[in-house]
Motif scaffolding. Sequence first.
Motif, PDB file in Angstrom:
ATOM      1  N   TRP A 283       0.823  -1.207   0.000  1.00 22.07           N
ATOM      2  CA  TRP A 283       0.000   0.000   0.000  1.00 22.07           C
ATOM      3  C   TRP A 283       0.854   1.253   0.000  1.00 22.07           C
ATOM      4  O   TRP A 283       0.537   2.243   0.645  1.00 22.07           O
ATOM      5  CB  TRP A 283      -0.998   0.008   1.165  1.00 22.07           C
ATOM      6  CG  TRP A 283      -2.045  -1.047   1.049  1.00 22.07           C
ATOM      7  CD1 TRP A 283      -2.169  -2.151   1.822  1.00 22.07           C
ATOM      8  CD2 TRP A 283      -3.138  -1.105   0.102  1.00 22.07           C
ATOM      9  NE1 TRP A 283      -3.256  -2.901   1.419  1.00 22.07           N
ATOM     10  CE2 TRP A 283      -3.860  -2.276   0.371  1.00 22.07           C
ATOM     11  CE3 TRP A 283      -3.547  -0.281  -0.953  1.00 22.07           C
ATOM     12  CZ2 TRP A 283      -4.986  -2.661  -0.369  1.00 22.07           C
ATOM     13  CZ3 TRP A 283      -4.662  -0.663  -1.691  1.00 22.07           C
ATOM     14  CH2 TRP A 283      -5.364  -1.841  -1.387  1.00 22.07           C
ATOM     15  N   ASP A 284       1.948   1.183  -0.698  1.00 23.71           N
ATOM     16  CA  ASP A 284       2.752   2.352  -0.986  1.00 23.71           C
ATOM     17  C   ASP A 284       1.909   3.285  -1.870  1.00 23.71           C
ATOM     18  O   ASP A 284       1.088   2.797  -2.648  1.00 23.71           O
ATOM     19  CB  ASP A 284       3.995   1.838  -1.732  1.00 23.71           C
ATOM     20  CG  ASP A 284       4.855   2.934  -2.275  1.00 23.71           C
ATOM     21  OD1 ASP A 284       5.551   3.554  -1.479  1.00 23.71           O
ATOM     22  OD2 ASP A 284       4.824   3.151  -3.490  1.00 23.71           O
ATOM     23  N   PRO A 285       2.045   4.610  -1.748  1.00 17.37           N
ATOM     24  CA  PRO A 285       1.157   5.493  -2.520  1.00 17.37           C
ATOM     25  C   PRO A 285       1.084   5.151  -4.004  1.00 17.37           C
ATOM     26  O   PRO A 285       0.012   5.208  -4.616  1.00 17.37           O
ATOM     27  CB  PRO A 285       1.782   6.874  -2.314  1.00 17.37           C
ATOM     28  CG  PRO A 285       2.429   6.792  -0.993  1.00 17.37           C
ATOM     29  CD  PRO A 285       2.918   5.384  -0.847  1.00 17.37           C
ATOM     30  N   VAL A 288      -1.133   2.246  -4.293  1.00 17.69           N
ATOM     31  CA  VAL A 288      -2.518   2.661  -4.077  1.00 17.69           C
ATOM     32  C   VAL A 288      -3.090   3.226  -5.371  1.00 17.69           C
ATOM     33  O   VAL A 288      -4.168   2.835  -5.819  1.00 17.69           O
ATOM     34  CB  VAL A 288      -2.606   3.710  -2.951  1.00 17.69           C
ATOM     35  CG1 VAL A 288      -4.011   4.268  -2.864  1.00 17.69           C
ATOM     36  CG2 VAL A 288      -2.185   3.109  -1.622  1.00 17.69           C
ATOM     37  N   PHE A 336       4.191  12.669  -2.643  1.00 17.42           N
ATOM     38  CA  PHE A 336       3.847  11.679  -1.632  1.00 17.42           C
ATOM     39  C   PHE A 336       5.091  10.932  -1.180  1.00 17.42           C
ATOM     40  O   PHE A 336       5.981  10.666  -1.966  1.00 17.42           O
ATOM     41  CB  PHE A 336       2.821  10.673  -2.179  1.00 17.42           C
ATOM     42  CG  PHE A 336       1.446  11.269  -2.378  1.00 17.42           C
ATOM     43  CD1 PHE A 336       1.213  12.606  -2.159  1.00 17.42           C
ATOM     44  CD2 PHE A 336       0.388  10.478  -2.794  1.00 17.42           C
ATOM     45  CE1 PHE A 336      -0.036  13.154  -2.342  1.00 17.42           C
ATOM     46  CE2 PHE A 336      -0.869  11.022  -2.989  1.00 17.42           C
ATOM     47  CZ  PHE A 336      -1.081  12.363  -2.763  1.00 17.42           C
ATOM     48  N   VAL A 337       5.112  10.605   0.102  1.00 22.16           N
ATOM     49  CA  VAL A 337       6.239   9.849   0.632  1.00 22.16           C
ATOM     50  C   VAL A 337       5.996   8.372   0.394  1.00 22.16           C
ATOM     51  O   VAL A 337       4.959   7.841   0.778  1.00 22.16           O
ATOM     52  CB  VAL A 337       6.392  10.104   2.144  1.00 22.16           C
ATOM     53  CG1 VAL A 337       7.590   9.347   2.682  1.00 22.16           C
ATOM     54  CG2 VAL A 337       6.528  11.587   2.411  1.00 22.16           C
TER      55      VAL A 337
END
Lengths: 345, 521
Positions: A283-285, A288, A336-337
Motif C-alpha cells: 500500500w505504498d502510494p 494505491v 507523496f512519501v
Amino acid sequence: MTDTTLAQLSNTSIYSATVVLTLAMVAYAVYLARLVPSRERAADPAAQDRELVAAGSGDGPTGAPVGGGAGDLVDRGGRGGRGGPGGRPGAEPEPVAARKAGGVAWALTLLGTVLVVAGVVLRAAEVQRWPLGNMYEFAVVGAMFVLLSYCAWATQRDLRWLGLFVVTPVLLTLGLAITVWYTDASDLMPSLRSLWLVIHVTVATISVAVFTIGFSLGILYLVQDRLESATQRRPSFMDRLPDARSLERLTYAAHIVAFPLWTFTVIAGAIWARQAWGSYWNWDPKEVWSFVIWVVYAAYLHARVTTGWKRQNAVWIALVGFGCILVNFAVVNVFFVGQHSYSGL
Amino acid sequence: MSTRTDDRPDVAQPRLGGVGWLRWTWRQLTSMRTALFLLLLLAIGAIPGSTFPQRSIDPARTAQWIADHPTAGPLLDRLGFFEVYASPWFAAIYLLLFVSLIGCVLPRTRILWHQLRSSPPRAPRRLDRLAAHRAAEVQGDPEEVREVLRGALRGRRYRVHAHDGETLSAEKGYLRETGNLVFHVALIGVLVGVGWGHLLGWKGDVIVPVGKTFANTLSRYDTFSPGPWVDVTALSPFTLRLDDLDVEFETETTGRGQFGAPRDFEASTTFTDAEGSTEERSIRVNGPLETGAGTVFLLGNGYAPRITVRDAEGTVLYSDATPFLAQDNNYTSVGAVKVPGASPQQLGFAGFFLPTGVIDGERGPHSVFPDALDPQLALTGFEGELFPSGRPQSVYSLDTEAMIAIPGADGADQLRILLRPGESFELPGARGSITFDGVERFAGLSIRTDPGKGLTLVAALLSLAGLVASLVIRRRRVFVRVGPGEQPGRTVVSVGGLAKDDDDGMADEVAALLTGLEGTG
C-alpha cells in the motif's frame, strides 16, 4: 567523455523531435482545417441528403448482391480512400490541399518518432542500462510509445484525423520532460537494479501510452456526440471525423488493449516488490494509485455493459481513469512519501 | 404535491415477505449497477491511504501527523483514516463487492454450462431481421450449398448444428464468457491468497552488525508481527552470521541528487539451517535469501560504532558495536549508549554518528557523504536512572526524564564529546571514560513468510488470462437458411449474424461467408 557526447546527442535528438513534432502538430491542424466542408456545401440540403443516404446504405436491411456489395462493408476507410478520413462512405473526396497537409503531417510524425526513438536509444547507450530510471526517462519513453502505437495503428487504417490529438499530448509530455523533469543520466539505486525494471516499467509505459490515445479518442467521442445531438450546428472539422458511434468503439478498442497491459503491470510490480521490498503489496502510494487506476478502468469496462448506463457516462469514467494516471505520475512521485521515489526525481 | 398520489385509488401493492425482501436485497446487491457503484467506491476509498500517513507503514509519521492536527487527527484516527486498508468501512466495500461478484458469477456459470451442453438455438424465421444479414442466389442444390457453408463455419471454428433440413445454427466464442468467469473467480482467489498470507504469514525485522550472528527465535527480533494463526514458538531455528556487508556509493558528481546515492549493497552471510548444515550465502537488494523457513531480505543498512565505556578504575562496563539509525541520505545517524552497570549513577550517552562528519554552527553535526571517510561520534552524556518506570523504550534514544545532563569540565551546562576512531574521552568528575574503538556496518534484515503468495500469484495470472480472453474473443451466432432458387440448380441462401456484444466485425463475417460461397460455387 564519450558518455557526455552521447548524452548531448540524446538531448539534441529529443529537442529536434519537439521541433519536428510541433511542425507536425501545425500540419495536422491545417489538415483538419482544410477538411471543413465549405459553407456553400453545408448550406445545400441536397448534398446533405445524399450524404445521409449513402451513409445509411452500409448496414441497410436489404442485402446487396453478393458479388458487388462486399466492398463497402469490408472497406472501412482505407488510406486515402474515396471517402473522408473517418471512413464515412459517400462523403465528398478529400480536398487536395488537405491531402497535402495530411501527407506532410504524417511524414513529420514519422521523423519525430524516429528522433524520439534515437533519443531514447542514445540515452540507454550512455547510461548502459534500460532507460527507465527516473521521471524524465519515463516521460520520454512514454511519449515514444504513444508515437509508436499511433504510427503502428496508422498503417492499418487512416488515422490522420487523430494525429493532432496524439501529437499534442506527446509534445506536452516532452516539453515537461525537458523543462521540469530533466535529470542527467546516472546509474540506478540498488533496488531498481533488476530485470523487473525492464518488464514492469516498460509494460507500464506502453499501457499508459495506449491509455493516452484512448483518452484522446474518448474526448473526441464526447465532443462528437454533443455535436451530433445538437439541433443547430455549424460546419466543423468534426464532421469529417468518424461518427460518435465509431469513436466510442475506437475508445473502447484502445482501452481493452491498455487495460490488460495495466493489469500485467500491477502483477509484475507486485512480483518485483516482493523481491525488492519483501512484500508483494505494501500500500505504498504508488501502489494505491495503480490500484485506483485499475479499479476505475475496470469500472469503465463494467459501465459500458451496464444496462441503464449511457455510453457517455462510461467514457467519462475512462477519462477519470486517465486523470488518476496523471496523478499517479505527476503528483505521487513528487509529493507523496513512498518507496517509489526515484533517482533525482 | 402529494395530493395527487392520495387521490389515486388503492393499488394492491405486492407484499414482500421476509424471503421476498431477502431476494430483493440479493438482486440489488448482485446487480451490475451496484457492482459498478461499489467499484467506484472502492477506488475512492483507497485514496486516503495514499494521502494520509498509514500506521502500518510509518507509525512515527502517523503519530506526528495526529499530534500536528489536534482536532482532525483524533477524529480521522477514529474513522480509520490511518489504517485505511484494515478499516471496517474499506473491508465492507470490498466484501460487498466480492459478494456481489459471487452473486453475478454463479448464475452466469450455470447459464454457460447449459449453453455448452446444448446446441446453438434454432435459426429465426426471418434472418433479414438480424443486424448483419446477406442473401444471394448461388449455383448448386440447397443441400450442397448448406454443406459447403457448414464446412466454412466449422473452418471458422463455429459449433454447427442443423435443427432441420434447411437451416444451420452456428455459434462460437464460448471462451469469451469462460474467460470472463475465470477472471472474476480468480479475483476471489487473489483475495483468498491475500487473506491466507495475512493469517499465516509473519515478518520480523532485526539489525545485525557485521560479525554478529542472528538466531531465528522470537526474542532475537527487534520487531515481530505474526499473523493471527501463526505459532510463534515453532520458528525454524536457523542461524545467520553476517560476515561482511559491502556497500558502494556514487562518487561521481553526475546528475541532480546523485552524488552519494547508494549503488550496491551485498551482505555475505554464513547460513546454518535447522539441521546444522552450513553454507555461505549472499543477500542483496533484489536478491533475497530463501531459507525454506522464511525469506531473508536486505532492507536496510547503517553504522554500528564499537564503543567501550570504562569506570574510573578502568573496568569495562560496556563494550559493543552499537547500531545508530541513519536519518538522511548521508547517513547522519542517531543512537544511544546505555550503561546500566555504572555507579553511583547509571550513565547514558546519546547523539550522532557521522560517517563523513562536519560540525557547523548552522546545521549542527551532520554527515556530508554516506561512506565512512571521516567517521566521528558526537555525544552528550547523562546520568541518573535509565529505565525510570520500567516502560519499554527504544534502544536508539535515551529517556532523559529521570536523568540530568553531565556538565562540561569547562563549565558548560552540557558535556560535548567528539570522538574519532581510536580516541577516548575522560568523563569529568571521575565518572570513567568512553572510547570509540572503530566502526562496523550493520545490515537491517527482514525475515518474512507468506504462505498465500503462491495462490495469489497463480490467481492473479489466471485472472489476467481470463481478462484477455474475455476482451479479445467474440461471441457470435450465425444462422443459415437455404431454399431452392427460381431456376433448377440454383439456391437462395440467406445468412444472418448475431453478435452477443458490440461487434463491428459481424457484418464482415457474414459477407465473407457468402463471398467464400461464391468462390467455391
